[in-house]
Design a protein around this motif. Structure first.
Motif, PDB file in Angstrom:
ATOM      1  N   SER A 111       3.885   8.297   0.362  1.00 58.29           N
ATOM      2  CA  SER A 111       4.468   7.269   1.024  1.00 58.29           C
ATOM      3  C   SER A 111       3.552   5.922   0.889  1.00 58.29           C
ATOM      4  N   VAL A 112       2.385   6.321   0.120  1.00 63.70           N
ATOM      5  CA  VAL A 112       1.392   5.245   0.023  1.00 63.70           C
ATOM      6  C   VAL A 112       1.699   4.147  -0.766  1.00 63.70           C
ATOM      7  N   PRO A 113       2.813   4.150  -1.726  1.00 65.40           N
ATOM      8  CA  PRO A 113       3.002   2.747  -2.352  1.00 65.40           C
ATOM      9  C   PRO A 113       3.595   1.808  -1.428  1.00 65.40           C
ATOM     10  N   GLY A 114       4.629   2.263  -0.520  1.00 62.61           N
ATOM     11  CA  GLY A 114       5.094   1.457   0.505  1.00 62.61           C
ATOM     12  C   GLY A 114       4.106   1.006   1.558  1.00 62.61           C
ATOM     13  N   LEU A 115       3.295   1.800   2.048  1.00 64.04           N
ATOM     14  CA  LEU A 115       2.093   1.509   2.690  1.00 64.04           C
ATOM     15  C   LEU A 115       1.082   0.436   2.360  1.00 64.04           C
ATOM     16  N   VAL A 147      -0.359  -8.123   4.646  1.00 66.09           N
ATOM     17  CA  VAL A 147      -1.055  -8.743   5.816  1.00 66.09           C
ATOM     18  C   VAL A 147      -2.575  -9.350   5.159  1.00 66.09           C
ATOM     19  N   LEU A 148      -3.270  -8.691   4.385  1.00 65.12           N
ATOM     20  CA  LEU A 148      -4.459  -9.114   3.748  1.00 65.12           C
ATOM     21  C   LEU A 148      -4.123 -10.665   2.944  1.00 65.12           C
ATOM     22  N   LEU A 149      -3.134 -10.538   2.267  1.00 66.13           N
ATOM     23  CA  LEU A 149      -2.796 -11.913   1.583  1.00 66.13           C
ATOM     24  C   LEU A 149      -2.378 -12.976   2.591  1.00 66.13           C
ATOM     25  N   GLU A 150      -1.996 -12.624   3.833  1.00 68.98           N
ATOM     26  CA  GLU A 150      -1.671 -13.708   4.620  1.00 68.98           C
ATOM     27  C   GLU A 150      -3.045 -14.358   5.235  1.00 68.98           C
ATOM     28  N   GLN A 151      -4.075 -13.302   5.368  1.00 65.12           N
ATOM     29  CA  GLN A 151      -5.423 -13.898   5.725  1.00 65.12           C
ATOM     30  C   GLN A 151      -6.347 -14.318   4.597  1.00 65.12           C
ATOM     31  N   GLY A 152      -5.667 -14.360   3.391  1.00 64.74           N
ATOM     32  CA  GLY A 152      -6.228 -15.029   2.510  1.00 64.74           C
ATOM     33  C   GLY A 152      -7.442 -14.062   1.824  1.00 64.74           C
ATOM     34  N   ALA A 153      -7.397 -12.914   2.020  1.00 61.09           N
ATOM     35  CA  ALA A 153      -8.182 -11.875   1.646  1.00 61.09           C
ATOM     36  C   ALA A 153      -7.661 -11.091   0.266  1.00 61.09           C
ATOM     37  N   PRO A 154      -8.525 -10.577  -0.705  1.00 58.43           N
ATOM     38  CA  PRO A 154      -8.025  -9.565  -1.781  1.00 58.43           C
ATOM     39  C   PRO A 154      -7.239  -8.638  -1.260  1.00 58.43           C
ATOM     40  N   VAL A 155      -6.517  -8.068  -2.023  1.00 54.23           N
ATOM     41  CA  VAL A 155      -5.723  -6.939  -1.973  1.00 54.23           C
ATOM     42  C   VAL A 155      -6.606  -5.753  -2.087  1.00 54.23           C
ATOM     43  N   CYS A 156      -6.083  -4.681  -1.564  1.00 54.43           N
ATOM     44  CA  CYS A 156      -6.528  -3.380  -1.819  1.00 54.43           C
ATOM     45  C   CYS A 156      -5.759  -2.365  -2.601  1.00 54.43           C
ATOM     46  N   SER A 157      -6.301  -1.374  -3.065  1.00 55.80           N
ATOM     47  CA  SER A 157      -5.761  -0.408  -3.997  1.00 55.80           C
ATOM     48  C   SER A 157      -5.008   0.504  -3.294  1.00 55.80           C
ATOM     49  N   GLU A 158      -4.037   1.302  -4.052  1.00 54.75           N
ATOM     50  CA  GLU A 158      -3.336   2.323  -3.405  1.00 54.75           C
ATOM     51  C   GLU A 158      -4.364   3.446  -3.326  1.00 54.75           C
ATOM     52  N   GLU A 159      -5.285   3.643  -3.992  1.00 57.61           N
ATOM     53  CA  GLU A 159      -6.239   4.750  -3.770  1.00 57.61           C
ATOM     54  C   GLU A 159      -7.017   4.345  -2.332  1.00 57.61           C
ATOM     55  N   ASP A 160      -7.212   3.186  -2.070  1.00 56.29           N
ATOM     56  CA  ASP A 160      -8.092   2.899  -0.878  1.00 56.29           C
ATOM     57  C   ASP A 160      -7.245   3.173   0.550  1.00 56.29           C
ATOM     58  N   VAL A 161      -5.819   3.057   0.291  1.00 60.46           N
ATOM     59  CA  VAL A 161      -4.876   3.289   1.322  1.00 60.46           C
ATOM     60  C   VAL A 161      -4.849   4.869   1.433  1.00 60.46           C
ATOM     61  N   ARG A 162      -4.985   5.544   0.300  1.00 63.16           N
ATOM     62  CA  ARG A 162      -4.762   7.195   0.470  1.00 63.16           C
ATOM     63  C   ARG A 162      -6.039   7.672   1.379  1.00 63.16           C
ATOM     64  N   VAL A 163      -7.003   6.834   1.487  1.00 64.19           N
ATOM     65  CA  VAL A 163      -8.167   7.378   2.119  1.00 64.19           C
ATOM     66  C   VAL A 163      -7.956   7.004   3.699  1.00 64.19           C
ATOM     67  N   TRP A 164      -7.344   6.047   3.887  1.00 64.75           N
ATOM     68  CA  TRP A 164      -7.071   5.388   5.414  1.00 64.75           C
ATOM     69  C   TRP A 164      -6.084   6.100   6.070  1.00 64.75           C
ATOM     70  N   VAL A 165      -5.168   6.389   5.397  1.00 65.30           N
ATOM     71  CA  VAL A 165      -3.836   7.044   6.131  1.00 65.30           C
ATOM     72  C   VAL A 165      -4.380   8.435   6.905  1.00 65.30           C
ATOM     73  N   ASN A 210     -11.068  12.359   2.283  1.00 61.16           N
ATOM     74  CA  ASN A 210     -12.423  12.808   1.725  1.00 61.16           C
ATOM     75  C   ASN A 210     -13.141  13.745   2.497  1.00 61.16           C
ATOM     76  N   LYS A 211     -12.419  14.304   3.571  1.00 64.51           N
ATOM     77  CA  LYS A 211     -13.063  15.482   4.504  1.00 64.51           C
ATOM     78  C   LYS A 211     -12.510  16.767   3.880  1.00 64.51           C
ATOM     79  N   PRO A 212     -13.656  17.576   4.000  1.00 62.57           N
ATOM     80  CA  PRO A 212     -13.273  18.937   3.385  1.00 62.57           C
ATOM     81  C   PRO A 212     -12.286  19.876   4.383  1.00 62.57           C
ATOM     82  N   LEU A 213     -11.290  20.408   3.723  1.00 64.07           N
ATOM     83  CA  LEU A 213     -10.102  21.213   4.464  1.00 64.07           C
ATOM     84  C   LEU A 213     -10.567  22.657   4.913  1.00 64.07           C
ATOM     85  N   ASP A 214     -11.449  23.318   4.045  1.00 63.62           N
ATOM     86  CA  ASP A 214     -11.586  24.508   4.268  1.00 63.62           C
ATOM     87  C   ASP A 214     -12.705  24.852   5.468  1.00 63.62           C
TER      88      ASP A 214
END
Length: 216
Positions: free
Chosen positions: A17-21, A28-46, A192-196
């Motif tokens: 679901s990361v593309p839509g997120l 929201v970032l663009l509304e605040q006049g900020a640079p966008v983030c990448s999908e890879e950034d969002v994958r870490v935050w979800v 980025n947290k170890p699952l094992d």
């Protein structure tokens, strides 16, 4: 394993679901006049619900914004981008196999019910689960074990009779706390947290391996 039920995380486990997120976060970032983030950034935050997701994005861009306002703006955009998601390979077929085998299936997600129902409907997964439990329907969402215990209680089974399948420590930790077996998938959003470290039965690279393990 001799199982009666399989509990699944949603985002990063069954569905990408990361593309839509990411689109909603960037709105929201663009509304605040900020640079966008990448999908890879969002994958870490979800992984901890929409409130945490947008908070992490704002912190990343050093933006101060009231939490309620940030969440409201995120929801505004995510209502439009919700459908930009796909099931991971083998998920539809695998869930059908598990259901045909007589297993109870539950979806336990930190996504709010506001999004989960239309999300599952768009992906044609609504009738797949015997129970769906969302983050806003419990007092203490994952990584607290409350939602997993509620599902076990409703299915009238013990945690040992079920398995939790997830892509992050937020899925493995609650299962570990109530001695529920757990399976990790490597392809999702693990922050980025170890699952094992949380002793999953297996870390699966494909959903088909999850199904095979549940049916073994």
């Amino acid at each position: 394993m001799s199982l009666k039920a399989v509990l699944f995380d949603l985002d990063g486990t069954l569905v990408d679901s990361v593309p839509g997120l990411a689109e909603a976060v960037n709105g929201v970032l663009l509304e605040q006049g900020a640079p966008v983030c990448s999908e890879e950034d969002v994958r870490v935050w979800v992984g901890n619900g929409p409130q945490k997701l947008i908070e992490r994005a704002l912190q990343f861009r050093h933006i101060s914004m009231p939490s309620e306002q940030a969440l409201e703006r995120f929801r505004h955009y995510y209502n439009r981008t919700l459908g930009n998601a796909v099931c991971y390979p083998g998920v539809r077929e695998g869930l059908a196999q598990l259901k045909a085998a007589g297993l109870k299936l539950a979806c336990v997600t930190n996504k709010s019910s506001h999004y989960t129902e239309p999300f599952l409907r768009q992906l044609e997964l609504t009738d797949t689960f015997d129970l769906v439990l969302c983050g806003d329907e419990v007092d203490r969402p994952k990584p607290d074990p409350q939602s997993l215990q509620i599902i076990c209680d409703r299915f009238a089974i013990s945690p040992a009779d079920a398995v939790m399948v997830g892509d992050s420590v937020n899925d493995l930790i609650p299962a570990e706390k109530i001695a529920m077996p757990r399976i990790a998938v490597s392809y999702g959003y693990h922050q980025n947290k170890p699952l094992d470290e949380h002793q999953p039965l297996q870390i699966c690279d494909e959903f088909s391996a999850v199904v095979e393990l549940c049916l073994s």
